[in-house]
Write an enzyme that holds these catalytic residues in place. Structure first.
Site, PDB file in Angstrom:
ATOM      1  N   GLU A  12     -34.222 -18.307-112.056  1.00 50.87           N
ATOM      2  CA  GLU A  12     -33.772 -17.597-113.260  1.00 50.87           C
ATOM      3  C   GLU A  12     -33.872 -16.075-113.066  1.00 50.87           C
ATOM      4  O   GLU A  12     -34.537 -15.374-113.835  1.00 50.87           O
ATOM      5  CB  GLU A  12     -34.548 -18.066-114.499  1.00 50.87           C
ATOM      6  CG  GLU A  12     -34.262 -19.527-114.805  1.00 50.87           C
ATOM      7  CD  GLU A  12     -34.698 -20.020-116.183  1.00 50.87           C
ATOM      8  OE1 GLU A  12     -35.389 -19.276-116.906  1.00 50.87           O
ATOM      9  OE2 GLU A  12     -34.329 -21.159-116.530  1.00 50.87           O
ATOM     10  N   GLU A  51     -33.115 -27.648-113.498  1.00 48.93           N
ATOM     11  CA  GLU A  51     -33.920 -27.789-114.718  1.00 48.93           C
ATOM     12  C   GLU A  51     -33.023 -28.358-115.799  1.00 48.93           C
ATOM     13  O   GLU A  51     -31.995 -27.750-116.128  1.00 48.93           O
ATOM     14  CB  GLU A  51     -34.510 -26.455-115.173  1.00 48.93           C
ATOM     15  CG  GLU A  51     -35.622 -25.956-114.262  1.00 48.93           C
ATOM     16  CD  GLU A  51     -36.297 -24.689-114.761  1.00 48.93           C
ATOM     17  OE1 GLU A  51     -36.342 -24.462-115.991  1.00 48.93           O
ATOM     18  OE2 GLU A  51     -36.771 -23.913-113.905  1.00 48.93           O
TER      19      GLU A  51
END
Ligand code: AHR
Length: 506
Positions: A174, A305
């Site tokens: 991220e 994820e």
């Protein structure tokens, strides 16, 4: 009106990689500490500090890979703090997750021991956000290099002679947020640099995964595709990267008010399912961006994820992301897997967040008694193991596929996918209708069906969940509502249920 599912049993498509059933374990809340790791001196039975009951339960799922140490934690983690005698390891503050002190007792050797106990492939996520190129390069060397080298010698000093096999390597996490708040271009440049120094040592081949965007950030994917690949470069046929990722979580409300795991009404339920089914659009559209640069699909798409994210359970640490897991979570999982199977030509890996005690977990452990329960989501993973590395079969739904209006758009209430291997096939059928049973005719073509049986996962209410006192409130049971039909078989799907039909093929 009835529904028919047409399946050509003799026309197998893409291989459904077992890695679509991957897992994720972060230093977050009670996932590692109390979940996987209790330490060698614990009263809880363990092997070298790793909980034996957790390992035993997860071995049933044949989990193919385990991502570690984060998540956001990965970009704060300095691997050298997690090697050597445990008592001497430096401490750090886990500032993302609860601002608590991390003692680094679970480090590289403990993670690799866990992977060996589980029989799973390690997926190590390196630190781009606060690390250095040298640090990441040396971690790869420490893990995977044989012979004489500074890091191989250090590994031996810490008790491990031979290198491990590490197939999967993440270049940060991220990067648009907790991984460094970078622009796509800034990350792409850094990622190329980091990946360059993540070497293939000996016969270990790293599958390098660039940190992708969130949800529908297709521009991030485009930037990475322009930057990371080396298509047609004779000297680098595998490219700098082999894959890029994206993340997508299912919530019922907003990020500020996500909704409770146990307290939800029927509107929340249908909204959840509409958002869960959106994952298919995201896979398709990220894939379409990749197709422009890579029509031969050499670069993998990884959803490392995914899962439900609810408000934490009342009374628990908000930074620990501990949530209950109901039949609703199980149905979120089953429709995700249907979408994964349909796009197995591009989607090569997926990791549910997270395996124990965090977000949409397979296993919940009681912090006081240590009791372990497997969740409804666990059972979807267990029911789906025959899909691992099988070949996808297209399922054509005709007739009434019934739908529910959710915020102005139609949510299909029937989801299905199928796969085959050798002389068997598995058909997955989810009835999302909260109130009505549905009957589906399985029109089975192309091969003789010599035997069949079915299992069902359902419960009286969508809120039903497993607890230490009722550990089997939601578990798969034999499903008898399956009859021969002149086209193949006919199966009743109870309201809010997940059904698998196994076929023996002649
Ligand atoms: O899974 C929990 C967190 O969600 C991860 O650490 C991060 O990558 C994502 O935002």
């Amino acid at each position: 009106m009835s529904t028919t599912a047409i399946i050509n049993l003799d026309l197998p498509g893409s291989t459904i990689s077992r890695h679509l059933y991957g897992h994720f374990a972060e230093h977050l809340g009670r996932c590692i500490y109390g979940g996987f790791w209790v330490g060698e001196d614990s009263d809880i039975p363990n092997e070298g500090g790793i909980r034996s009951d957790v390992v035993e339960a997860l071995r049933q799922l044949q989990i193919p890979n385990l991502r570690w140490p984060g998540g956001c934690f990965a970009d704060e983690y300095h691997w050298r703090d997690g090697i050597g005698p445990r008592a001497e390891r430096p401490r750090m503050v886990n500032s993302h997750w609860g601002d608590i002190v991390e003692n680094n007792h679970f480090g590289t050797h403990e993670f690799m021991a866990l992977c060996e106990l589980l029989g799973t492939d390690p997926y190590v996520n390196g630190n781009v956000g606060s690390g250095t190129v040298r640090e990441m390069s040396e971690w790869v060397e420490y893990l995977t290099r044989d012979g004489q080298s500074p890091m191989a010698s250090l590994r031996r000093e810490n008790g491990r002679d031979k290198p491990w096999r590490v197939p999967f390597w993440g270049i940060g996490n991220e990067a648009w947020g907790c991984g460094g708040n970078m622009s796509a271009q800034a990350y792409a440049d850094l990622a190329r640099q980091y990946a360059t120094f993540c070497r293939d040592h000996g016969d270990n081949r790293l599958y390098r995964i660039a940190a992708g965007g969130s949800d529908d950030d297709y521009a991030w994917t485009r930037t990475l595709m322009e930057a990371i690949s080396c298509f047609g470069c004779a000297e680098e046929p595998r490219g700098i990267f082999q894959a890029l990722s994206f993340h997508y979580y299912t919530i019922a409300g907003t990020w500020e008010d996500k909704g409770g795991a146990l307290e939800f009404d029927i509107d929340d339920y249908y909204r959840t399912m509409a958002r869960a089914r959106r994952v298919e659009e995201l896979i398709q559209r990220h894939g379409a961006v990749m197709d422009v640069h890579d029509p031969e699909k050499k670069v993998g798409l990884v959803l490392d994820e995914w899962g439900t994210w609810w408000d934490v359970e009342p009374g628990t640490n908000p930074g620990f992301l501990y949530q209950q897991n109901t039949l609703r979570d199980a149905l979120v999982a089953s429709v995700h897997f249907d979408a994964f199977h349909r796009h197995a030509d591009r989607l090569v890996m997926a990791n549910i967040a997270q395996t124990v005690n965090v977000l949409q977990a397979m296993i919940l452990t009681d912090p006081d008694t240590g009791a372990l329960v497997t969740t409804p989501t666990y059972h979807v993973f267990a029911m789906n193991t025959p899909h691992h590395d099988s070949q996808e079969l297209s399922v054509h739904l005709v007739g009434d596929t019934f739908s529910q209006n959710v915020d102005g758009t139609d949510l299909d209430l029937l989801s299905a996918s199928a796969s085959t291997r050798d002389d068997s096939a598995l058909i997955s059928l989810t009835n999302l209708d909260a109130e009505r049973e549905r009957t589906v005719v399985l029109d089975l073509r192309g091969r003789e069906v010599a035997g069949h049986r079915a299992r069902v996962l359902t419960a009286p209410t969508l809120q039903t969940h497993n607890t230490p006192t009722a550990p089997e409130a939601v578990v798969p049971r034999t499903h008898d509502a399956l009859r021969p039909h002149h086209r193949g078989l006919e199966v009743d799907l109870p309201a809010h249920s997940y059904v698998t039909v196994s076929l023996d093929l002649g």
